[in-house]
Design a protein around this motif. Structure first.
Motif, mmCIF file in Angstrom:
data_model
loop_
_atom_site.group_PDB
_atom_site.id
_atom_site.type_symbol
_atom_site.label_atom_id
_atom_site.label_comp_id
_atom_site.label_asym_id
_atom_site.label_seq_id
_atom_site.Cartn_x
_atom_site.Cartn_y
_atom_site.Cartn_z
ATOM 1 N N LEU A 84 0.795 -1.273 0.021
ATOM 2 C CA LEU A 84 -0.038 -0.004 -0.173
ATOM 3 C C LEU A 84 0.860 1.121 0.211
ATOM 4 O O LEU A 84 2.004 1.195 0.721
ATOM 5 C CB LEU A 84 -0.826 -0.034 1.260
ATOM 6 C CG LEU A 84 -1.857 -1.198 1.281
ATOM 7 C CD1 LEU A 84 -2.522 -1.251 2.775
ATOM 8 C CD2 LEU A 84 -2.872 -1.144 0.110
ATOM 9 N N ALA A 85 0.162 2.191 -0.370
ATOM 10 C CA ALA A 85 1.125 3.382 -0.637
ATOM 11 C C ALA A 85 0.743 4.227 0.664
ATOM 12 O O ALA A 85 0.045 5.437 0.528
ATOM 13 C CB ALA A 85 0.668 4.311 -2.000
ATOM 14 N N VAL A 91 3.779 -4.265 7.497
ATOM 15 C CA VAL A 91 3.298 -5.231 8.531
ATOM 16 C C VAL A 91 3.290 -4.946 9.856
ATOM 17 O O VAL A 91 2.340 -4.973 10.592
ATOM 18 C CB VAL A 91 4.540 -6.550 8.332
ATOM 19 C CG1 VAL A 91 3.930 -7.565 9.430
ATOM 20 C CG2 VAL A 91 4.322 -6.984 7.091
ATOM 21 N N LEU A 92 4.414 -3.855 10.326
ATOM 22 C CA LEU A 92 4.282 -3.274 11.452
ATOM 23 C C LEU A 92 2.828 -2.545 11.962
ATOM 24 O O LEU A 92 2.289 -2.411 12.805
ATOM 25 C CB LEU A 92 5.512 -2.777 12.025
ATOM 26 C CG LEU A 92 6.666 -3.470 12.138
ATOM 27 C CD1 LEU A 92 7.967 -2.723 11.921
ATOM 28 C CD2 LEU A 92 6.740 -4.405 13.419
ATOM 29 N N ALA A 93 2.773 -1.697 10.921
ATOM 30 C CA ALA A 93 1.560 -0.717 10.928
ATOM 31 C C ALA A 93 0.126 -1.443 10.926
ATOM 32 O O ALA A 93 -0.612 -1.154 11.673
ATOM 33 C CB ALA A 93 1.452 0.133 10.049
ATOM 34 N N MET A 94 0.174 -2.562 10.194
ATOM 35 C CA MET A 94 -1.031 -3.242 10.259
ATOM 36 C C MET A 94 -1.145 -3.964 11.335
ATOM 37 O O MET A 94 -2.378 -4.419 11.904
ATOM 38 C CB MET A 94 -1.063 -4.224 9.014
ATOM 39 C CG MET A 94 -1.096 -3.825 7.693
ATOM 40 S SD MET A 94 -0.558 -4.989 6.258
ATOM 41 C CE MET A 94 -1.968 -5.940 6.356
ATOM 42 N N LEU A 151 -4.893 2.437 8.189
ATOM 43 C CA LEU A 151 -3.453 2.983 7.350
ATOM 44 C C LEU A 151 -4.067 4.319 6.718
ATOM 45 O O LEU A 151 -5.031 4.289 6.022
ATOM 46 C CB LEU A 151 -2.886 1.804 6.306
ATOM 47 C CG LEU A 151 -2.247 0.564 7.193
ATOM 48 C CD1 LEU A 151 -1.636 -0.007 5.897
ATOM 49 C CD2 LEU A 151 -1.243 1.009 8.324
ATOM 50 N N GLU A 152 -3.222 5.297 6.726
ATOM 51 C CA GLU A 152 -3.407 6.402 5.844
ATOM 52 C C GLU A 152 -2.938 6.351 4.443
ATOM 53 O O GLU A 152 -1.459 6.168 4.443
ATOM 54 C CB GLU A 152 -2.983 7.707 6.652
ATOM 55 C CG GLU A 152 -3.131 8.825 6.051
ATOM 56 C CD GLU A 152 -4.720 9.585 6.037
ATOM 57 O OE1 GLU A 152 -5.236 9.539 5.055
ATOM 58 O OE2 GLU A 152 -5.436 9.393 7.231
#
Length: 255
Positions: A126-127, A200-203, A209-210
């Motif tokens: 993802l961007a 992966v860490l953000a998810m 997610l932005e």
């Protein structure tokens, strides 16, 4: 004012330089935790040829890679120069991709964070960051893992799927990047692992997610007229800096 001339004797022929850079990339992959011991494959089309390729002789750990350990093989799997043989999946994946896409460098790994993302049903990158924006529109997705690659037809399938993209996500398998130089391809592989790790860490936080807009992604990817270093120069400087780290941490790759 003084003028410094470079000695002709310092010049390295293209084949030797390709072997040195390829060996350095293997050792860098160890330092960056992108390798799996003796498995996975990095290949370079031999300068001056279109149908023969450099690869590390199978059985050597990537931390041991030296320029003199590189062998030359053809699409039939024959060793044309050097000692050792090419591993079957390296022959079947890499040779057709080189031949069909025209890529000079092909790097395939099972690196941890990229594989983690490719284990998900929705494995799309993802961007959601500036670094991830550079990969948008340049990733091919192979969503049909059917086991180990042991035929040239499988490599041909992957090559056609890749089209003109420089990165491939291989679901339940790994990733593959191509480039015109080892510096370019390795920079892509290194950055890919970092953006996969970040996603992966953000998810894993469970938060939303932005995602960057298409307009911002296009702006990030477009070269700025006042930029003093173009993309190719940045890739070269990156790889030269990384080789200085290898010189300190795992010296001897140029032998």
């Amino acid at each position: 004012m003084s003028i410094h001339a470079f000695s002709i004797s310092q010049a390295v022929d293209p084949v030797t330089q390709a072997k040195i850079d390829l060996a350095a990339a293997h050792r860098l992959a160890v330092l960056h935790d992108l390798e799996e011991g003796i498995d996975n494959h990095f290949t370079v089309t031999v300068p001056g040829y279109e149908d023969r390729y450099l690869i590390l002789a199978f059985g050597l750990h990537w931390s041991e890679a030296r320029a003199s350990d590189m062998i030359v093989f053809d699409e039939s799997g024959n060793t044309l120069e050097g000692e050792g043989v090419v591993e079957l999946s390296a022959q079947c994946i890499h040779a057709p991709i080189h031949r069909i896409t025209g890529a000079r460098v092909v790097l395939h790994t099972h690196q941890t964070w990229a594989v983690a993302l490719n284990m998900l049903k929705n494995n799309r990158l993802l961007a959601a960051s500036q670094s991830a924006a550079y990969f948008q529109g340049r990733i091919a997705y192979d969503d049909n893992y059917a086991g180990s690659a042991d035929t040239l037809e499988e490599g041909e399938r992957l090559a056609k799927l890749m089209d003109d993209n420089h990165t491939m996500f291989m679901k339940n398998h790994g990733v593959l990047v191509v480039g015109e130089t080892v510096a370019q391809a390795y920079h892509r592989l290194y950055m890919l692992e970092r953006v996969c790790r970040a996603q992966v860490l953000a998810m894993s936080t469970g938060g939303e997610l932005e995602i960057l807009s298409g307009e911002i992604v296009a702006q990030v990817k477009a070269p700025h007229q006042n930029d003093r270093h173009d993309k190719r120069e940045r890739e070269r400087l990156f790889f030269e800096a990384m080789k200085r780290i290898v010189d300190r941490e795992l010296p001897g790759y140029a032998e």
